[in-house]
Design a protein around this motif. Sequence first.
Motif, PDB file in Angstrom:
ATOM      1  N   ALA A 159       0.842  -1.188   0.000  1.00  0.00           N
ATOM      2  CA  ALA A 159       0.000   0.000   0.000  1.00  0.00           C
ATOM      3  C   ALA A 159       0.883   1.247   0.000  1.00  0.00           C
ATOM      4  N   LYS A 160       0.474   2.225  -0.770  1.00  0.00           N
ATOM      5  CA  LYS A 160       1.211   3.492  -0.857  1.00  0.00           C
ATOM      6  C   LYS A 160       0.298   4.622  -0.432  1.00  0.00           C
ATOM      7  N   LEU A 161       0.858   5.598   0.244  1.00  0.00           N
ATOM      8  CA  LEU A 161       0.102   6.783   0.628  1.00  0.00           C
ATOM      9  C   LEU A 161      -0.095   7.633  -0.624  1.00  0.00           C
ATOM     10  N   LEU A 162      -1.350   7.868  -1.011  1.00  0.00           N
ATOM     11  CA  LEU A 162      -1.651   8.632  -2.222  1.00  0.00           C
ATOM     12  C   LEU A 162      -1.898  10.108  -1.948  1.00  0.00           C
ATOM     13  N   SER A 174      -3.396   3.363  -1.514  1.00  0.00           N
ATOM     14  CA  SER A 174      -3.645   2.676  -2.780  1.00  0.00           C
ATOM     15  C   SER A 174      -4.350   1.336  -2.611  1.00  0.00           C
ATOM     16  N   GLU A 175      -4.422   0.819  -1.397  1.00  0.00           N
ATOM     17  CA  GLU A 175      -5.055  -0.470  -1.128  1.00  0.00           C
ATOM     18  C   GLU A 175      -5.956  -0.361   0.091  1.00  0.00           C
ATOM     19  N   LYS A 176      -6.833  -1.337   0.223  1.00  0.00           N
ATOM     20  CA  LYS A 176      -7.679  -1.389   1.411  1.00  0.00           C
ATOM     21  C   LYS A 176      -6.828  -1.652   2.644  1.00  0.00           C
ATOM     22  N   LEU A 177      -7.282  -1.103   3.773  1.00  0.00           N
ATOM     23  CA  LEU A 177      -6.551  -1.189   5.035  1.00  0.00           C
ATOM     24  C   LEU A 177      -7.263  -2.129   6.000  1.00  0.00           C
ATOM     25  N   LEU A 178      -6.491  -2.706   6.896  1.00  0.00           N
ATOM     26  CA  LEU A 178      -7.070  -3.448   8.007  1.00  0.00           C
ATOM     27  C   LEU A 178      -7.229  -2.449   9.160  1.00  0.00           C
ATOM     28  N   ALA A 179      -8.450  -2.032   9.398  1.00  0.00           N
ATOM     29  CA  ALA A 179      -8.730  -0.961  10.358  1.00  0.00           C
ATOM     30  C   ALA A 179      -8.143  -1.176  11.745  1.00  0.00           C
ATOM     31  N   PHE A 196      -8.344  11.668  19.909  1.00  0.00           N
ATOM     32  CA  PHE A 196      -8.962  11.601  18.583  1.00  0.00           C
ATOM     33  C   PHE A 196      -9.465  10.187  18.304  1.00  0.00           C
ATOM     34  N   ARG A 197     -10.363  10.081  17.333  1.00  0.00           N
ATOM     35  CA  ARG A 197     -10.877   8.776  16.897  1.00  0.00           C
ATOM     36  C   ARG A 197     -10.321   8.481  15.506  1.00  0.00           C
ATOM     37  N   THR A 198      -9.939   7.240  15.276  1.00  0.00           N
ATOM     38  CA  THR A 198      -9.424   6.820  13.980  1.00  0.00           C
ATOM     39  C   THR A 198     -10.325   5.722  13.433  1.00  0.00           C
ATOM     40  N   ALA A 199     -10.687   5.849  12.146  1.00  0.00           N
ATOM     41  CA  ALA A 199     -11.526   4.844  11.494  1.00  0.00           C
ATOM     42  C   ALA A 199     -11.128   4.753  10.026  1.00  0.00           C
ATOM     43  N   VAL A 200     -11.460   3.635   9.421  1.00  0.00           N
ATOM     44  CA  VAL A 200     -11.262   3.484   7.984  1.00  0.00           C
ATOM     45  C   VAL A 200     -12.600   3.782   7.326  1.00  0.00           C
ATOM     46  N   ASP A 201     -12.573   4.656   6.337  1.00  0.00           N
ATOM     47  CA  ASP A 201     -13.776   5.095   5.639  1.00  0.00           C
ATOM     48  C   ASP A 201     -14.415   3.944   4.866  1.00  0.00           C
ATOM     49  N   ARG A 202     -15.586   4.181   4.374  1.00  0.00           N
ATOM     50  CA  ARG A 202     -16.365   3.179   3.657  1.00  0.00           C
ATOM     51  C   ARG A 202     -15.621   2.570   2.466  1.00  0.00           C
ATOM     52  N   ASP A 203     -14.764   3.356   1.826  1.00  0.00           N
ATOM     53  CA  ASP A 203     -14.020   2.844   0.667  1.00  0.00           C
ATOM     54  C   ASP A 203     -12.941   1.839   1.060  1.00  0.00           C
ATOM     55  N   LEU A 242       2.858  14.031  11.945  1.00  0.00           N
ATOM     56  CA  LEU A 242       1.893  12.945  11.926  1.00  0.00           C
ATOM     57  C   LEU A 242       2.629  11.683  11.493  1.00  0.00           C
ATOM     58  N   ASN A 243       2.723  10.724  12.409  1.00  0.00           N
ATOM     59  CA  ASN A 243       3.320   9.418  12.125  1.00  0.00           C
ATOM     60  C   ASN A 243       2.176   8.441  11.891  1.00  0.00           C
ATOM     61  N   TRP A 244       2.162   7.796  10.742  1.00  0.00           N
ATOM     62  CA  TRP A 244       1.101   6.848  10.435  1.00  0.00           C
ATOM     63  C   TRP A 244       1.657   5.440  10.299  1.00  0.00           C
ATOM     64  N   HIS A 245       0.800   4.477  10.584  1.00  0.00           N
ATOM     65  CA  HIS A 245       1.140   3.066  10.382  1.00  0.00           C
ATOM     66  C   HIS A 245      -0.132   2.360   9.922  1.00  0.00           C
ATOM     67  N   ILE A 246       0.013   1.553   8.899  1.00  0.00           N
ATOM     68  CA  ILE A 246      -1.138   0.827   8.373  1.00  0.00           C
ATOM     69  C   ILE A 246      -0.743  -0.612   8.071  1.00  0.00           C
TER      70      ILE A 246
END
Length: 125
Positions: free
Chosen positions: A23-26, A47-52, A78-85, A104-108
Motif C-alpha cells: 500500500a502506498k500513501l496517495l 492505494s489499497e484497502k486497510l485493516l482498520a 482523537f478517533r481513527t476509522a477506515v472510511d467506507r471505501d 503525523l506518524n502513520w502506520h497501516i
Amino acid sequence: MRRILFAAALTLAALPSVAMAHAKLLSTSPAANATVAKPTKLTLTFSEKLLAPLSGIDLTMTGMPGMADHAPMPIKGFRTAVDRDGKTLVVTLPRALPAGSYDLNWHIVGADQHKIAGKYSFSVK
C-alpha cells in the motif's frame, strides 16, 4: 542446467500474477508541509484497502507560535476509522487543532498483510 532454469522461469511466468506492491500513501488532508486553518479532521488515502484494527496515527505538536522551546506534545483523544471505501484513514479530532506545527506518524496494515509506516508534517495557522 539451462533447461531447468528455463523451465523454472516458464513456470513462474505462467502462475497467476500476484500484486507484489505494498500500500502506498496517495494523498493527505492536510497535505504534507501545508499550512491550514484549524482542522477538525485529518485524512490519509492509500492505494489499497486497510485493516482498520491495525492501522492508525500518532500526532505530535512540535512547535507553538511564541514559544521557542516548546517540547513535543502528543495529541490525544482523537478517533481513527477506515472510511467506507476501505482505503481512507479518517482521524476525527475532539476539537480544532491550535496554531502550531505538527508531525503525523502513520502506520497501516494493507490487504497484503504488510505493515507500512511513514511520517509527514504540517502547520496550523
